[in-house]
Design a protein around this motif. Structure first.
Motif, PDB file in Angstrom:
ATOM      1  N   HIS A 126       1.072  -0.960   0.345  1.00 42.70           N
ATOM      2  CA  HIS A 126       0.161   0.111   0.438  1.00 42.70           C
ATOM      3  C   HIS A 126       1.080   1.432  -0.131  1.00 42.70           C
ATOM      4  O   HIS A 126       1.701   2.077   1.103  1.00 42.70           O
ATOM      5  CB  HIS A 126      -1.129   0.080   1.022  1.00 42.70           C
ATOM      6  CG  HIS A 126      -1.551  -1.047   1.334  1.00 42.70           C
ATOM      7  ND1 HIS A 126      -2.813  -0.796   1.271  1.00 42.70           N
ATOM      8  CD2 HIS A 126      -1.467  -1.906   1.694  1.00 42.70           C
ATOM      9  CE1 HIS A 126      -3.884  -1.753   1.020  1.00 42.70           C
ATOM     10  NE2 HIS A 126      -2.711  -2.728   1.486  1.00 42.70           N
ATOM     11  N   PHE A 127       0.826   2.078  -1.129  1.00 41.25           N
ATOM     12  CA  PHE A 127       1.600   3.630  -1.287  1.00 41.25           C
ATOM     13  C   PHE A 127       0.670   4.358  -0.807  1.00 41.25           C
ATOM     14  O   PHE A 127      -0.074   4.075  -0.812  1.00 41.25           O
ATOM     15  CB  PHE A 127       2.151   3.483  -2.789  1.00 41.25           C
ATOM     16  CG  PHE A 127       3.328   2.897  -3.811  1.00 41.25           C
ATOM     17  CD1 PHE A 127       4.248   2.861  -4.012  1.00 41.25           C
ATOM     18  CD2 PHE A 127       2.557   1.197  -2.926  1.00 41.25           C
ATOM     19  CE1 PHE A 127       5.307   1.963  -4.269  1.00 41.25           C
ATOM     20  CE2 PHE A 127       3.898   0.392  -4.257  1.00 41.25           C
ATOM     21  CZ  PHE A 127       5.130   0.560  -4.433  1.00 41.25           C
ATOM     22  N   THR A 128       1.495   5.618  -0.062  1.00 48.50           N
ATOM     23  CA  THR A 128       0.983   6.603   0.284  1.00 48.50           C
ATOM     24  C   THR A 128       1.267   7.611  -1.528  1.00 48.50           C
ATOM     25  O   THR A 128       2.404   7.532  -1.712  1.00 48.50           O
ATOM     26  CB  THR A 128       1.037   7.331   0.835  1.00 48.50           C
ATOM     27  OG1 THR A 128       2.479   7.663   1.738  1.00 48.50           O
ATOM     28  CG2 THR A 128       0.996   6.241   2.428  1.00 48.50           C
ATOM     29  N   SER A 129       1.275   9.186  -1.236  1.00 48.17           N
ATOM     30  CA  SER A 129       1.885  10.180  -2.055  1.00 48.17           C
ATOM     31  C   SER A 129       3.438  10.446  -2.081  1.00 48.17           C
ATOM     32  O   SER A 129       3.784  10.295  -2.888  1.00 48.17           O
ATOM     33  CB  SER A 129       0.384  10.894  -1.825  1.00 48.17           C
ATOM     34  OG  SER A 129       0.949  12.162  -1.095  1.00 48.17           O
ATOM     35  N   HIS A 165       2.079  -1.702   4.538  1.00 50.82           N
ATOM     36  CA  HIS A 165       1.990  -0.236   4.479  1.00 50.82           C
ATOM     37  C   HIS A 165       3.104   0.122   4.948  1.00 50.82           C
ATOM     38  O   HIS A 165       3.181  -0.679   5.551  1.00 50.82           O
ATOM     39  CB  HIS A 165       0.616  -0.008   5.711  1.00 50.82           C
ATOM     40  CG  HIS A 165      -0.655  -1.033   5.328  1.00 50.82           C
ATOM     41  ND1 HIS A 165      -1.538   0.010   4.594  1.00 50.82           N
ATOM     42  CD2 HIS A 165      -0.500  -2.012   5.485  1.00 50.82           C
ATOM     43  CE1 HIS A 165      -2.369  -0.760   4.709  1.00 50.82           C
ATOM     44  NE2 HIS A 165      -2.617  -2.413   4.913  1.00 50.82           N
ATOM     45  N   ALA A 189      -3.764   1.557  -8.291  1.00 50.32           N
ATOM     46  CA  ALA A 189      -3.305   2.177  -7.444  1.00 50.32           C
ATOM     47  C   ALA A 189      -4.866   2.673  -6.767  1.00 50.32           C
ATOM     48  O   ALA A 189      -5.292   2.492  -6.909  1.00 50.32           O
ATOM     49  CB  ALA A 189      -3.448   3.860  -8.691  1.00 50.32           C
ATOM     50  N   PRO A 190      -3.750   2.736  -4.947  1.00 48.62           N
ATOM     51  CA  PRO A 190      -2.615   2.922  -5.070  1.00 48.62           C
ATOM     52  C   PRO A 190      -1.858   1.626  -4.070  1.00 48.62           C
ATOM     53  O   PRO A 190      -1.197   1.798  -3.111  1.00 48.62           O
ATOM     54  CB  PRO A 190      -2.417   3.753  -4.056  1.00 48.62           C
ATOM     55  CG  PRO A 190      -3.598   3.544  -2.682  1.00 48.62           C
ATOM     56  CD  PRO A 190      -4.632   2.905  -4.144  1.00 48.62           C
ATOM     57  N   THR A 230       6.598   7.712 -12.587  1.00 52.72           N
ATOM     58  CA  THR A 230       6.257   5.676 -11.494  1.00 52.72           C
ATOM     59  C   THR A 230       5.947   4.967 -11.744  1.00 52.72           C
ATOM     60  O   THR A 230       5.255   4.085 -11.162  1.00 52.72           O
ATOM     61  CB  THR A 230       6.406   6.667  -9.776  1.00 52.72           C
ATOM     62  OG1 THR A 230       5.503   7.609  -9.884  1.00 52.72           O
ATOM     63  CG2 THR A 230       7.292   7.103  -9.082  1.00 52.72           C
ATOM     64  N   GLN A 231       4.706   5.810 -12.251  1.00 56.27           N
ATOM     65  CA  GLN A 231       3.353   4.562 -12.762  1.00 56.27           C
ATOM     66  C   GLN A 231       3.393   3.827 -13.192  1.00 56.27           C
ATOM     67  O   GLN A 231       3.259   2.529 -13.664  1.00 56.27           O
ATOM     68  CB  GLN A 231       1.952   5.707 -13.252  1.00 56.27           C
ATOM     69  CG  GLN A 231       1.354   4.193 -14.021  1.00 56.27           C
ATOM     70  CD  GLN A 231       0.053   5.264 -14.162  1.00 56.27           C
ATOM     71  OE1 GLN A 231      -0.278   5.950 -13.738  1.00 56.27           O
ATOM     72  NE2 GLN A 231      -0.834   4.689 -15.525  1.00 56.27           N
ATOM     73  N   TRP A 276      -0.033  -2.956 -10.845  1.00 58.51           N
ATOM     74  CA  TRP A 276       0.061  -1.817 -10.333  1.00 58.51           C
ATOM     75  C   TRP A 276      -1.330  -1.320 -10.601  1.00 58.51           C
ATOM     76  O   TRP A 276      -2.506  -0.906 -11.035  1.00 58.51           O
ATOM     77  CB  TRP A 276       0.433  -0.757 -10.820  1.00 58.51           C
ATOM     78  CG  TRP A 276      -0.151   1.021 -10.184  1.00 58.51           C
ATOM     79  CD1 TRP A 276      -0.293   1.640 -10.705  1.00 58.51           C
ATOM     80  CD2 TRP A 276       0.806   0.762  -8.956  1.00 58.51           C
ATOM     81  NE1 TRP A 276      -0.471   3.031 -10.301  1.00 58.51           N
ATOM     82  CE2 TRP A 276       0.148   2.391  -9.007  1.00 58.51           C
ATOM     83  CE3 TRP A 276       0.604   0.142  -7.543  1.00 58.51           C
ATOM     84  CZ2 TRP A 276      -0.095   3.264  -8.084  1.00 58.51           C
ATOM     85  CZ3 TRP A 276       1.145   1.399  -6.914  1.00 58.51           C
ATOM     86  CH2 TRP A 276       0.374   2.423  -6.965  1.00 58.51           C
ATOM     87  N   ASP A 305       5.271   8.125  -0.503  1.00 61.84           N
ATOM     88  CA  ASP A 305       5.705   6.562  -1.276  1.00 61.84           C
ATOM     89  C   ASP A 305       5.923   6.318  -2.557  1.00 61.84           C
ATOM     90  O   ASP A 305       7.341   6.271  -2.656  1.00 61.84           O
ATOM     91  CB  ASP A 305       4.847   5.131  -0.921  1.00 61.84           C
ATOM     92  CG  ASP A 305       5.107   5.549   0.949  1.00 61.84           C
ATOM     93  OD1 ASP A 305       5.483   5.508   1.718  1.00 61.84           O
ATOM     94  OD2 ASP A 305       4.210   5.649   1.385  1.00 61.84           O
ATOM     95  N   LEU A 306       4.597   7.455  -2.979  1.00 63.91           N
ATOM     96  CA  LEU A 306       5.070   7.570  -4.702  1.00 63.91           C
ATOM     97  C   LEU A 306       6.915   8.294  -5.310  1.00 63.91           C
ATOM     98  O   LEU A 306       7.376   8.575  -5.919  1.00 63.91           O
ATOM     99  CB  LEU A 306       4.335   7.749  -5.370  1.00 63.91           C
ATOM    100  CG  LEU A 306       2.693   6.607  -4.874  1.00 63.91           C
ATOM    101  CD1 LEU A 306       1.474   7.348  -6.137  1.00 63.91           C
ATOM    102  CD2 LEU A 306       3.430   5.304  -6.093  1.00 63.91           C
TER     103      LEU A 306
END
Length: 342
Positions: A5-8, A203, A189-190, A174-175, A187, A10-11
């Protein structure tokens, strides 16, 4: 499945290790040594390793304690793969020697819950004990005997992958980088959904993610078991079985042509590959790879099937025999000798 699980934040903090990590390669190689997996990828290395172990008693003794801690599948203690720094083997071994006692106690207890552990492991966390130092020495002996001779080839394979991922990141961000991990991961998202043997959620919580390309990682990515450690995702890179083609003394190229022989080799290099992966591995355009795969499929040398939005290709038994390898041949493993301290 492993769901990362990514946050902004993390991206914005995705990194790629620039070179192979000695201990991740070592741990994965022990797993490959203990099984008959990947006969095309690792068969020649396994045979050479067993030959070395039969002649080198020091290397043989070094492998014994590693077998007690590194099962072919299931839980492996995280302290054997400390944080990836880009340093050499000695730096990695020093990190193992400095493993905190609380981490050793926790991880060895978890390993004991999953499987019987050797008696000598009970002294790993004992103050004043030399067991952890001896284990680090065993790691070093194993690496120098069984991996160091192949390190230039391993470094080249990882470097090729790093170059590919870097170009993907520069061209698409990154995407594109995360989408490029398919079919090993998807992928959504997120969340990055990773092919994984158990159900897990990781996480990142702003810590970012380090992608670690690995030569000896096989078929699916792997990660640290403890979610509290710095997050890494170790994934397999494309491998070029040069010995397969060269072993035919040019016969395969004369039969199929150089490009088609290279495509067949690339398809057989892993259990399944997409057309894009084959094109990148061989260094040809995507339409050319698609055409060559179609010709090989019509000749019964390649089989294709759809898996979600991907079409995966694999060499048939006939294709593998043509390459001069018998994928169904099991390899004899040396018997497990008694572990250190028994």
């Amino acid at each position: 499945m492993l769901r990362i699980h990514f946050t902004s934040h993390d991206l914005q903090n995705i990194r790629i290790a620039r070179q192979p990590d000695p201990l991740w390669e070592l741990i994965c190689s022990v797993c490959r040594l203990e099984t008959g997996q990947g006969p095309l990828d690792f068969g020649q290395w396994r045979r050479a390793a067993f030959d070395r172990l039969s002649r080198d008693s020091v290397a043989g003794r070094a492998l014994r304690p590693l077998r007690g801690l590194i099962p072919a599948s299931g839980y492996i203690p995280d302290f054997l793969t400390p944080p990836v720094t880009g340093g050499g083997l000695q730096e990695c071994l020093d990190q193992v020697r400095r493993t905190p006692r609380t981490q050793l106690v926790h991880e060895m207890s978890r390993l004991a819950e999953a499987r019987p552990v050797p008696n000598w492991t009970t002294t790993l966390d004992r103050p004043g004990s030399d067991t952890l130092k001896s284990l680090a020495n065993a790691l070093g002996i194993y690496f120098r005997a069984l991996l160091e001779p192949y390190w230039p080839h391993i470094r080249t394979a990882v470097g090729n992958d790093v170059g590919l991922r870097s170009r993907t990141l520069l061209d698409g961000g990154t995407q594109a980088l995360l989408e490029g991990l398919g079919p090993l991961a998807r992928w959504n998202a997120p969340v990055l959904e990773v092919d994984y043997p158990t159900e897990r959620d990781l996480h990142l919580e702003g810590r970012g993610l380090l992608l670690v390309p690995s030569y000896f990682c096989w078929r699916r990515p792997t990660a640290l078991a403890d979610p509290g450690l710095d997050p890494v995702l170790v994934y397999p890179v494309a491998k070029t079985p040069l010995t397969v083609v060269s072993g035919s003394d040019g016969g395969l190229e004369r039969l199929l042509g150089r490009t088609r022989a290279a495509v067949l080799t690339a398809v057989a290099d892993q259990s399944a590959r997409t057309t894009s992966e084959v094109a990148r591995a061989v260094g040809i355009a995507l339409p050319s790879a698609s055409y060559q795969i179609g010709v090989l499929r019509d000749g019964g040398l390649v089989a294709s099937h759809r898996d979600g939005k991907y079409v995966l290709h694999a060499a048939t038994a006939l294709g593998i025999r043509l390459l001069g390898a018998d994928a169904g041949r099991g390899e004899l493993l040396p018997p497990r000798a008694g572990s250190l301290g028994r």
